[in-house]
Design an enzyme around this catalytic site. Structure first.
Site, mmCIF file in Angstrom:
data_model
loop_
_atom_site.group_PDB
_atom_site.id
_atom_site.type_symbol
_atom_site.label_atom_id
_atom_site.label_comp_id
_atom_site.label_asym_id
_atom_site.label_seq_id
_atom_site.Cartn_x
_atom_site.Cartn_y
_atom_site.Cartn_z
ATOM 1 N N HIS A 129 27.038 26.584 126.715
ATOM 2 C CA HIS A 129 25.803 27.295 126.395
ATOM 3 C C HIS A 129 25.360 28.037 127.661
ATOM 4 O O HIS A 129 25.639 27.581 128.768
ATOM 5 C CB HIS A 129 24.756 26.240 126.001
ATOM 6 C CG HIS A 129 23.467 26.774 125.481
ATOM 7 N ND1 HIS A 129 22.455 27.205 126.303
ATOM 8 C CD2 HIS A 129 23.004 26.928 124.213
ATOM 9 C CE1 HIS A 129 21.415 27.594 125.563
ATOM 10 N NE2 HIS A 129 21.727 27.432 124.292
ATOM 11 N N ASP A 206 26.173 18.017 129.695
ATOM 12 C CA ASP A 206 25.122 18.603 128.859
ATOM 13 C C ASP A 206 25.225 17.935 127.486
ATOM 14 O O ASP A 206 26.138 18.208 126.709
ATOM 15 C CB ASP A 206 25.356 20.117 128.783
ATOM 16 C CG ASP A 206 24.559 20.786 127.663
ATOM 17 O OD1 ASP A 206 23.891 20.084 126.889
ATOM 18 O OD2 ASP A 206 24.638 22.018 127.577
ATOM 19 N N GLN A 209 23.945 18.577 122.280
ATOM 20 C CA GLN A 209 24.456 18.441 120.909
ATOM 21 C C GLN A 209 25.016 17.049 120.631
ATOM 22 O O GLN A 209 25.624 16.825 119.585
ATOM 23 C CB GLN A 209 25.532 19.507 120.638
ATOM 24 C CG GLN A 209 25.015 20.922 120.699
ATOM 25 C CD GLN A 209 23.933 21.211 119.653
ATOM 26 O OE1 GLN A 209 23.867 20.588 118.593
ATOM 27 N NE2 GLN A 209 23.058 22.164 119.955
ATOM 28 N N LYS A 232 16.194 18.264 119.702
ATOM 29 C CA LYS A 232 17.411 18.265 118.893
ATOM 30 C C LYS A 232 17.718 16.854 118.379
ATOM 31 O O LYS A 232 18.737 16.606 117.762
ATOM 32 C CB LYS A 232 18.591 18.781 119.723
ATOM 33 C CG LYS A 232 18.448 20.248 120.119
ATOM 34 C CD LYS A 232 19.706 20.747 120.770
ATOM 35 C CE LYS A 232 19.481 21.985 121.603
ATOM 36 N NZ LYS A 232 19.309 23.202 120.831
ATOM 37 N N CYS A 370 23.832 31.677 122.009
ATOM 38 C CA CYS A 370 23.742 31.527 123.476
ATOM 39 C C CYS A 370 25.062 31.089 124.089
ATOM 40 O O CYS A 370 25.085 30.304 125.052
ATOM 41 C CB CYS A 370 22.632 30.558 123.886
ATOM 42 S SG CYS A 370 21.000 31.069 123.359
HETATM 43 N N1 7TS Z 1 23.213 23.122 125.837
HETATM 44 C C1 7TS Z 1 23.626 23.136 124.565
HETATM 45 C C2 7TS Z 1 25.010 22.660 124.248
HETATM 46 C C3 7TS Z 1 22.750 23.575 123.561
HETATM 47 O O1 7TS Z 1 23.163 23.556 122.300
HETATM 48 C C4 7TS Z 1 21.452 24.023 123.898
HETATM 49 C C5 7TS Z 1 20.514 24.600 122.869
HETATM 50 C C6 7TS Z 1 21.060 23.950 125.246
HETATM 51 C C7 7TS Z 1 21.965 23.503 126.180
HETATM 52 C C8 7TS Z 1 19.679 24.295 125.683
HETATM 53 O O2 7TS Z 1 18.811 23.316 125.250
HETATM 54 P P1 7TS Z 1 17.230 23.467 125.399
HETATM 55 O O3 7TS Z 1 16.675 22.352 124.594
HETATM 56 O O4 7TS Z 1 16.921 23.363 126.830
HETATM 57 O O5 7TS Z 1 16.895 24.816 124.826
HETATM 58 N N2 7TS Z 1 21.189 25.160 121.776
HETATM 59 C C9 7TS Z 1 20.658 25.960 120.804
HETATM 60 C C10 7TS Z 1 21.407 26.386 119.705
HETATM 61 O O6 7TS Z 1 22.584 26.114 119.497
HETATM 62 N N3 7TS Z 1 20.623 27.157 118.935
HETATM 63 O O7 7TS Z 1 19.405 27.218 119.493
HETATM 64 C C11 7TS Z 1 19.420 26.478 120.655
#
Ligand code: 7TS
Length: 412
Positions: A129, A206, A209, A232, A370
């Site tokens: 990401h 990370d 997911q 999430k 992303c």
């Molecule tokens: N890493 C992964 C693998 C992610 O899926 C996401 C967010 C992030 C980092 C960032 O996480 P945040 O909570 O700090 O925003 N992924 C997604 C997605 O797949 N669609 O919207 C956000």
């Protein structure tokens, strides 16, 4: 076989806990398949937020009055829940952050600035990401370190042999995701961590997911840093955790300065607070942290193995049904996946698929998710992504399949 019979979960009971699932979208019952972006929230989480503001709103760690004590206790209780959730050795290793993005930025800025030198190397994978790419680009730009990328195979898997070749005595940091948000691939992180440690590097995982889908044991994995986002995992937005091994956190400089992160301040010299407070400057997101605790409780009570089994059955069913529609090409076919189904439809833009599905009340995500470099790897602009959670049903997957079939008939 009726696919519902293969899962031990009482989905109807689970669905009753999620008020939003009762609403209609464009006159149709909502079918929410955008769980990889953010999951919906159970009543226990929603009520914990209101309860805090209604009954014991106070700043934490500072007051001796009753409300402050109650708020502090509830906030620190979530820290203990998070420790148990990932089996960290101590709550000192759990730092509350805004989410995965802030967790990675904290490590890149603090650990990176302190320990990266000119021509050192940071390794990430082609599955990352943007939030596990850009913070490393920033710190590499500031320190002269180089960013290396592990290639990804056609099925969407990290090439471990290529990784082994990239590792060297110059490797300082390896940062990869536990599971890919765009393809669902579950990465062999235990092996990646072992190999990276062999080269003397520290490893950040990370877990954005993974949190809602996979068991996580940071001691067994032996990772150095692990990041999670509450939103999430059925919890609120605006909070999450960074896990770090205490001996590393101890030697890292603060990320932000301010209240709470200090021991003593004079104009000449300031000393830092103990872990984890050294990394929690300012008034934190108290209400959301407390509600995040309820979300982890929801996952624990439902049972991670039961959730995983249900979601894997949904994934298999959707892969078979949607995957066999004419003109549909699945992107990401690794044998081990979390419940993410990404696909493209020949000659139809993902955005059009998403819009026509929305007209039927079905929420999917379309675009690059992303992960632009990953989309470049496949030579595509983006995909349609359906991602499943514990409250999704086989009937909803049938509706998705029918929806995509109609899009294909309509657009052709
Ligand atoms: N890493 C992964 C693998 C992610 O899926 C996401 C967010 C992030 C980092 C960032 O996480 P945040 O909570 O700090 O925003 N992924 C997604 C997605 O797949 N669609 O919207 C956000």
């Amino acid at each position: 076989m009726n696919p519902a019979s293969v899962t031990a979960l009482n989905v109807d009971e689970i669905r009753k806990q999620f008020p939003v699932l009762n609403r209609k979208v464009n006159g149709k019952p909502l079918i929410y398949f955008d769980n990889a972006a953010t999951s919906q929230k159970p009543i226990s989480v929603i009520e914990a937020l209101a309860e805090y503001y209604r009954n014991y709103n106070a700043n934490i760690h500072r007051g001796i009055h009753t409300l402050a004590e109650e708020a502090t206790k509830a906030y620190e209780h979530t820290r203990e829940q998070a420790r148990a959730f990932i089996n960290a050795a101590s709550p000192r290793e759990i730092i509350f952050v805004r989410g995965v993005t802030e967790g990675i930025n904290l490590v890149a800025a603090s650990y990176g600035r302190a320990f990266l030198r000119n021509n050192d190397e940071v390794i990430i994978s082609g599955l990352e990401h943007h939030s596990n790419i850009v913070p490393w680009q920033l710190i590499c730009g500031q320190t002269g370190a180089k960013l290396k990328v592990i290639p990804v195979s056609e099925s969407g898997e990290i090439d471990l042999e290529a990784f082994t070749r990239l590792l060297s005595s110059r490797t300082r940091i390896v940062a990869v995701n536990h599971a890919s948000n765009s393809l669902g691939t579950i990465n062999p992180i235990k092996e990646i961590i072992r190999l990276a440690h062999g080269a003397g590097a520290v490893v950040l995982i990370d877990g954005a997911q993974a949190g809602a889908h996979l068991p996580i044991d940071v001691q067994e994995l032996d990772c150095d840093f692990y990041c999670l986002s509450s939103h999430k995992m059925y919890g609120p937005t605006g909070t999450g955790i960074l896990y770090g091994k205490s001996h590393l956190l101890e030697k890292m400089p603060p990320y932000q300065g301010g209240g709470e992160m200090i021991k003593e301040v004079t104009f000449e010299k300031t000393t830092w607070n103990d872990l984890p407070y050294k990394f929690e400057a300012g008034t934190p997101n108290i209400a959301d942290v407390i509600a995040f605790g309820k979300a982890m409780e929801f996952i624990r009570q439902t049972g991670r193995d039961v959730i995983e089994q249900h979601e894997q059955a949904l994934l298999r069913y959707a892969t078979e049904k949607v995957g066999s529609l004419p003109g549909v090409r699945l992107i990401g076919t690794a044998p081990q996946k979390v419940s993410v189904l990404s696909f493209v439809v020949d000659g139809i833009h993902p955005f059009d698929v998403g819009q026509l599905l929305d007209a039927r009340g079905i929420a999917v995500r379309t675009g690059h998710h992303c992960t632009q470099p990953l989309m470049d790897r496949y030579g595509i602009e983006g995909t349609v992504r359906a991602s499943f959670a514990v409250y999704n049903t086989f009937a909803e997957v049938d509706a998705l399949t029918e929806g995509v079939r109609r899009v294909i008939n309509f657009m052709r």
